[in-house]
Scaffold this motif. Structure first.
Motif, PDB file in Angstrom:
ATOM      1  N   LYS A 120      41.514 -35.119  35.186  1.00 29.18           N
ATOM      2  CA  LYS A 120      42.662 -34.562  35.595  1.00 29.18           C
ATOM      3  C   LYS A 120      43.115 -33.575  34.554  1.00 29.18           C
ATOM      4  O   LYS A 120      43.033 -33.883  33.425  1.00 29.18           O
ATOM      5  N   ILE A 131      50.604 -31.554  37.379  1.00 29.25           N
ATOM      6  CA  ILE A 131      49.650 -31.409  36.048  1.00 29.25           C
ATOM      7  C   ILE A 131      50.341 -32.246  34.938  1.00 29.25           C
ATOM      8  O   ILE A 131      51.550 -31.662  34.779  1.00 29.25           O
ATOM      9  N   ARG A 169      43.346 -26.145  36.367  1.00 32.09           N
ATOM     10  CA  ARG A 169      42.638 -27.090  37.161  1.00 32.09           C
ATOM     11  C   ARG A 169      41.133 -27.167  37.148  1.00 32.09           C
ATOM     12  O   ARG A 169      40.517 -27.838  37.858  1.00 32.09           O
TER      13      ARG A 169
END
Length: 451
Positions: A8, A37, A450
């Protein structure tokens, strides 16, 4: 079907240790966190303590973990006997110690969760030396500029001015009729110039300059910087008060809002000079008496150190005489104040954050710049956008009570300035609204994180 990366994105956000730098980067961090995030927000210990203390005194709840934001701190490297308020010593210390402290912090974070290693470091443009640390730790370096695009463009243009001989090594104009954006204080000028040289080096270490501005507000300046991504104005709108610490260095006095609610629409002058400006006692007397002479309702933010670092002494009988139409607080929830219907005018130092907050709420300005880029921001307000007036000094450098009263009266009567202010509000709202230029730029950045 594409295989998803199990790791992530995790952003490390590092501001410079000043109120006007910490708050906008926190606003950006909140927006990133809202997109799912994780953000670790890093202050030096002394700043971290101020924020936590102010939040407790303002009765704010620390729920940053729930917002994907973790607040943490690192030492500043300054010895206990040294003066932490000395910006020059602080910068010198941070330059030598921050890379090591950040390396240790990133290593600890990366060890604690292999799926959430630091993937991006967003660094304030004045501390660009940590971009090299980010690269060494395998994280993408990104620069954040809390000032205007024009300020950033000037900093990036300095090597050319040096080469031409228009500036000396201290940043002093040596020839030509260049208009200075700085104050006459040589120390402040040298500090600005020193930061500029680091910003120039940072251009070679990052692919992105995020800036708290919009294309519509500063199209000419934005077009001068190829790597620039305007994502502002960054505001705290639609953020519940209890959702996270506000990152104020001072506790906010919420009584300002209930006081404003008893005033007529657009009838109040909001007076605030940010977290750094200081005044002589003579100048504070003139300001107080100018507000009194005007007869208009005012909300005045008076920090405990506003009078050359000392407590303010008001003119004899002043507090009693203005008690029915004036309110004085040590710190105010500025965005809430400026968005309140009763506030129509802002006497401001023209710091970029304050300028954007005033713009976004459609208020007119009386400009009282203190140092650095604030003089250029004043030019934007008065000359480019046509939403404010300058408060001029006399031959002794004092802004007198009569000048202050005169400009307040002019501001209240100027429908053109008010109309322009509302147009600027619409421009700001459009840029950050869905489909606006800053909105699209921010979404592009989140998508980039991302990948």
């Amino acid at each position: 079907m594409a295989i998803m990366n199990s790791r992530k994105p995790h952003v490390l956000a590092v501001p410079f240790a000043a109120q006007g730098h910490v708050k906008p980067l926190m606003k950006l961090s909140r927006q990133i966190a809202k997109r799912g995030i994780k953000v670790t927000f890093v202050n030096i210990e002394s700043v971290h303590e101020k924020i936590v203390s102010a939040a407790k005194r303002s009765d704010e709840r620390d729920e940053d973990e729930e917002d994907n934001i973790v607040l943490t701190s690192i030492p500043d490297g300054i010895r206990s006997e040294d003066d932490r308020s000395n910006t020059f010593k602080l910068l010198e210390s941070l330059r030598s110690t921050m890379p090591g402290f950040l390396t240790d912090l990133i290593e600890r974070i990366n060890r604690s969760n292999g799926d959430e290693k630091i993937s991006c470091v967003i660094a304030d443009f004045t501390i660009g030396w940590i971009l090299e640390t980010a690269q060494k730790m395998g994280a993408e370096p990104v620069v954040f500029c809390p000032a205007s695009a024009a300020t950033l463009a000037l900093m990036l243009h300095i090597p050319k001015l040096l080469e031409e001989g228009s500036l000396d090594e201290n940043g002093t104009v040596t020839r030509g009729e260049t208009i200075s954006l700085l104050s006459n204080d040589l120390k402040i000028q040298k500090l600005f110039f020193d930061c500029s040289s680091r910003v120039q080096k940072a251009t070679h270490q990052t692919k992105l300059f995020l800036c708290n501005t919009s294309q519509e507000l500063e199209s000419s300046a934005c077009n001068l910087i190829p790597k620039l991504l305007p994502i502002g104005p960054l505001l705290n709108r639609n953020t519940p008060r209890s959702s996270s610490i506000s990152c104020n260095f001072h506790p906010e006095d919420e009584s300002s809002i209930s006081w404003l609610s008893n005033k007529l629409s657009k009838s109040v002058i909001y007076v605030s000079f940010g977290s750094l400006a200081i005044f002589s006692q003579q100048q504070l007397d003139e300001l107080a008496l100018g507000l009194e002479l005007s007869g208009w309702a005012f909300l005045w933010v008076v920090r405990s150190d506003l009078a050359n670092g000392s407590s303010v002494v008001y003119p004899n009988g002043f507090l009693e005489r203005v008690s029915e139409f004036g309110k004085i607080v040590q710190w105010a929830p500025q965005e809430k104040v400026l968005s309140h219907d009763s506030v129509g005018f802002f006497i401001s130092h023209c710091g970029w954050n304050s300028t954007l907050e005033g713009l976004s709420n459609g208020v007119s300005f009386l400009c009282w710049p203190y140092f650095a880029d604030q003089y250029h921001n004043q030019n934007y307000v008065c000359d480019k956008w046509g939403i404010g007036l300058r408060i001029d000094s006399d031959e002794n450098g004092i802004r007198t009570r009569y000048e202050i009263k005169k400009k307040i009266d002019m501001l209240f009567c100027d429908d053109e300035l008010k109309g322009n202010a509302m147009k600027m509000k619409e421009i700001c709202e459009k840029s950050v609204g869905q489909g606006g230029s800053s909105y699209k730029n921010f979404e592009m950045f989140v998508d980039h994180l991302r990948k």
